[in-house]
Scaffold this active site. Structure first.
Site, short mmCIF file in Angstrom:
data_model
loop_
_atom_site.label_atom_id
_atom_site.label_comp_id
_atom_site.label_asym_id
_atom_site.label_seq_id
_atom_site.Cartn_x
_atom_site.Cartn_y
_atom_site.Cartn_z
N LYS A 60 53.33 10.98 -60.69
CA LYS A 60 54.18 10.36 -61.71
C LYS A 60 55.35 11.24 -62.12
CE LYS A 60 51.86 8.01 -64.86
NZ LYS A 60 50.79 7.43 -65.71
N GLY A 64 45.79 3.96 -67.83
CA GLY A 64 45.82 4.32 -69.24
C GLY A 64 45.03 5.60 -69.54
N LYS A 116 58.65 12.88 -74.36
CA LYS A 116 58.82 12.51 -75.76
C LYS A 116 57.97 11.25 -75.97
CE LYS A 116 61.22 12.23 -79.68
NZ LYS A 116 60.94 13.27 -80.66
N HIS A 131 56.59 -2.02 -74.07
CA HIS A 131 56.35 -1.85 -72.63
C HIS A 131 56.86 -3.11 -71.93
CE1 HIS A 131 53.67 -0.79 -69.04
NE2 HIS A 131 54.21 -1.97 -68.75
N GLU A 154 57.83 0.04 -64.39
CA GLU A 154 57.46 -0.05 -65.80
C GLU A 154 58.44 0.75 -66.65
OE1 GLU A 154 52.71 -0.88 -65.62
OE2 GLU A 154 53.30 1.19 -66.04
N ASN A 195 54.34 1.03 -60.10
CA ASN A 195 53.05 0.70 -59.50
C ASN A 195 53.31 0.07 -58.15
OD1 ASN A 195 51.65 -0.17 -62.68
ND2 ASN A 195 51.35 1.70 -61.53
N ARG A 237 51.68 -1.76 -56.05
CA ARG A 237 50.62 -2.72 -55.68
C ARG A 237 50.83 -4.01 -56.47
NH1 ARG A 237 48.32 -2.47 -60.71
NH2 ARG A 237 48.38 -0.40 -61.62
N VAL A 267 47.57 -6.72 -62.23
CA VAL A 267 46.69 -7.69 -62.89
C VAL A 267 47.51 -8.85 -63.45
CG1 VAL A 267 45.06 -8.00 -64.81
CG2 VAL A 267 45.03 -5.86 -63.51
N ARG A 327 43.70 -11.26 -71.18
CA ARG A 327 42.63 -10.67 -70.35
C ARG A 327 41.32 -10.76 -71.10
NH1 ARG A 327 44.92 -5.20 -67.50
NH2 ARG A 327 47.08 -5.85 -67.22
P1 ADP Z 1 49.05 4.39 -66.74
O1 ADP Z 1 49.59 4.58 -65.36
O2 ADP Z 1 47.84 5.20 -66.99
O3 ADP Z 1 48.89 2.95 -67.12
P2 ADP Z 1 51.63 4.60 -68.11
O4 ADP Z 1 52.53 5.76 -67.86
O5 ADP Z 1 51.97 3.31 -67.48
O6 ADP Z 1 50.14 5.03 -67.72
O7 ADP Z 1 51.50 4.40 -69.67
C1 ADP Z 1 50.60 3.46 -70.22
C2 ADP Z 1 50.97 3.17 -71.66
O8 ADP Z 1 50.97 4.37 -72.44
C3 ADP Z 1 52.35 2.59 -71.84
O9 ADP Z 1 52.37 1.21 -71.64
C4 ADP Z 1 52.65 2.98 -73.29
O10 ADP Z 1 52.03 2.10 -74.18
C5 ADP Z 1 52.00 4.33 -73.42
N1 ADP Z 1 52.99 5.38 -73.15
C6 ADP Z 1 53.19 6.05 -72.01
N2 ADP Z 1 54.20 6.93 -72.12
C7 ADP Z 1 54.67 6.84 -73.38
C8 ADP Z 1 55.71 7.50 -74.13
N3 ADP Z 1 56.48 8.44 -73.59
N4 ADP Z 1 55.91 7.10 -75.41
C9 ADP Z 1 55.14 6.15 -75.98
N5 ADP Z 1 54.14 5.52 -75.33
C10 ADP Z 1 53.90 5.85 -74.06
#
Ligand code: ADP
Length: 454
Positions: free
Chosen positions: A116, A165, A201, A208, A275, A290, A292, A295, A337
């Site tokens: 990532k 997550g 940050k 999202h 995303e 992602n 792939r 969901v 879901r």
């Molecule tokens: P994963 O691949 O584990 O799903 P993500 O990077 O897509 O992880 O992040 C999942 C969720 O975490 C995001 O949808 C958001 O709600 C929260 N998140 C991730 N990064 C940040 C950030 N920099 N600031 C605020 N929330 C975040």
């Protein structure tokens, strides 16, 4: 086009792929673990091969057994679904080496996006705005401290190999950092076999919002309008909708163009999702890609009246994109879901489904592999069903979803249906004014369903 494919997955997504393949005239091979002998994907495929016992590490993640199953049944391609091996570049490489088509992007792209932190840097080069944070993985706490000081708290520590997550820690002060840093490192090691962390940050009250990419092997790339996925618990999505009630038309246009350009820049192929987090000023930042099917893909399918899985299979066989940029989304779609879990404490609730009635009617879609009499095994994730609705307006879609969920009956196991009904009738959700912290606040205020008093 292929004549036979193997589906290296289970549950609703395996069933979804089986149906799409059947519609394309392709024969299907299911693989299953011992407790999934009576699962619908096993029963409805044209052929089935048992690949091992219950633990995913010995069955759905067992690469040699899956490859052997494909070879014995003479399948020409493997669809990995989501989760399990879907984003494992080694699996994609092995498929190719064995002469099997991996239905997804090339291994090199999976690898690039799977780290990532590396993905962030690559996307920055492709001119996507990224969230302020570290340039490389952070070696130690001292480095994290210096950087956090520079970008300002709150910050979020993330596992470079993270997903689902997991492996994320929000840190609000320097005092917390040392402890959280070592916890996050050990969590990342335990969950992903890689302790590497990076830092960003933490954006408070962001949304999202993600963009679906569809790309063929001939250089054509198309970005489809967004899915809003801010209703989350512990960084896991619960409700998704399209269009986002928050996004302005000009931001949407910019995000679509930026995602399309970035996908082209890395030579993306197959389906994928970019995303983003979008702040209150409509500034958007790339978070991750992602590689792939996701969901929540049905939300986009309902909006565009298309079948993304069929498209993904066609693209893997080398066909050109069948979608055209002039195809526009219509109306409003929502997905809930439904998880087999206790709605009060979120503990999984596997077991026998004594009785099950799914909702129906115009504009209501059910993606599920559950049926009356089936036993939900305790070994895998708790997603039981996805209910998706489509209606001309957001208000009508919410009403349709509420009615659908109210008329859905599951006896024998617990589900989060009551929580969905609470969210759907909350003023914040109805007004569309919610962010990624909404659900945690909502639950903290005691608005979640309360257990019945004995
Ligand atoms: P994963 O691949 O584990 O799903 P993500 O990077 O897509 O992880 O992040 C999942 C969720 O975490 C995001 O949808 C958001 O709600 C929260 N998140 C991730 N990064 C940040 C950030 N920099 N600031 C605020 N929330 C975040």
């Amino acid at each position: 086009m292929f004549s036979k494919i193997l589906i290296a997955n289970r549950g609703e997504i395996a069933l979804r792929i089986i149906r799409a393949a059947k519609e394309l005239g392709i024969k299907t091979v299911a693989v299953y673990s011992e407790p999934d002998r009576e699962s619908l994907h096993t029963l409805l495929a044209d052929e089935r091969v048992c690949i091992g016992p219950a633990p995913a590490s010995e069955s759905y993640l067992n690469i040699p057994n899956i490859i052997s199953a494909a070879e014995i049944t003479k399948a020409e391609a493997i669809h990995p679904g989501y989760g399990f091996l879907a984003e494992n570049p080694r699996f994609a490489e092995i498929c190719e080496a064995e002469g099997l088509v991996f239905i997804g992007p090339p291994a090199s792209i999976i690898k690039l996006m799977g780290d990532k932190n590396q993905a962030r840097q690559e996307m920055k080069k492709a001119k996507l705005p990224i969230i302020p944070g570290s340039q490389n993985v952070i070696e130690d706490f001292q480095e994290a401290k210096k950087l956090a000081q520079k970008i300002g708290y709150p910050i979020i520590l993330k596992a470079a190999s993270g997903g689902g997550g997991k492996g994320m820690r929000i840190v609000t002060s320097p005092r917390q950092l040392e402890e959280q840093f070592s916890i996050a490192q050990s969590e990342a090691q335990a969950a992903f076999g890689n302790p590497a962390l990076y830092l960003e940050k933490f954006l408070v009250s962001a949304r999202h919002i993600e963009i679906q990419i569809v790309a063929d092997k001939h250089g054509r790339v198309l970005a489809l309008e967004e899915r809003e996925c801010s209703i989350q618990r512990k960084h896991q999505k619960l409700i998704e909708e399209s269009p986002s009630p928050f996004l302005q038309a000009k931001t949407r246009k910019r995000m679509l163009r930026a995602a399309e350009e970035a996908a082209k820049a890395i030579g993306y192929q197959s389906l994928g999702t970019f995303e983003f987090l979008v702040d209150q000023d409509q500034k958007f930042y790339f978070m991750e890609a992602n590689t792939r099917i996701q969901v929540e893909h049905p939300v986009t399918e309902m909006q565009y009246n298309l079948d993304l899985i069929k498209e993904q299979i066609r693209l893997a066989s080398g066909e050109k994109l069948s979608l055209s940029p002039s195809q526009l989304p219509q109306g409003h779609s929502l997905e809930c879901r439904i998880n087999a879990e206790d709605p009060h404490n979120f503990v999984p609730s596997p077991g026998k489904i004594d009785f099950l009635v799914f909702p129906g009617g115009p504009g209501v879609r059910v993606d599920s592999a559950a049926y009356s009499g089936w036993t939900v095994p305790p070994y895998y994730d708790s997603l039981l069903a996805k209910i998706i609705v489509h209606a001309p307006t957001r208000q009508e879609a919410i009403t349709k979803m509420y009615t659908a969920l109210e008329t859905m009956t599951i006896v024998g196991i617990k589900t989060n249906l009551p929580l969905h009904l609470k969210i759907l009738s909350s003023t914040d959700f109805l007004s569309g004014r919610y962010d990624i912290q909404f659900l945690e606040r909502f639950l903290a205020q005691g608005k979640a369903p309360q257990p019945k008093k004995a």
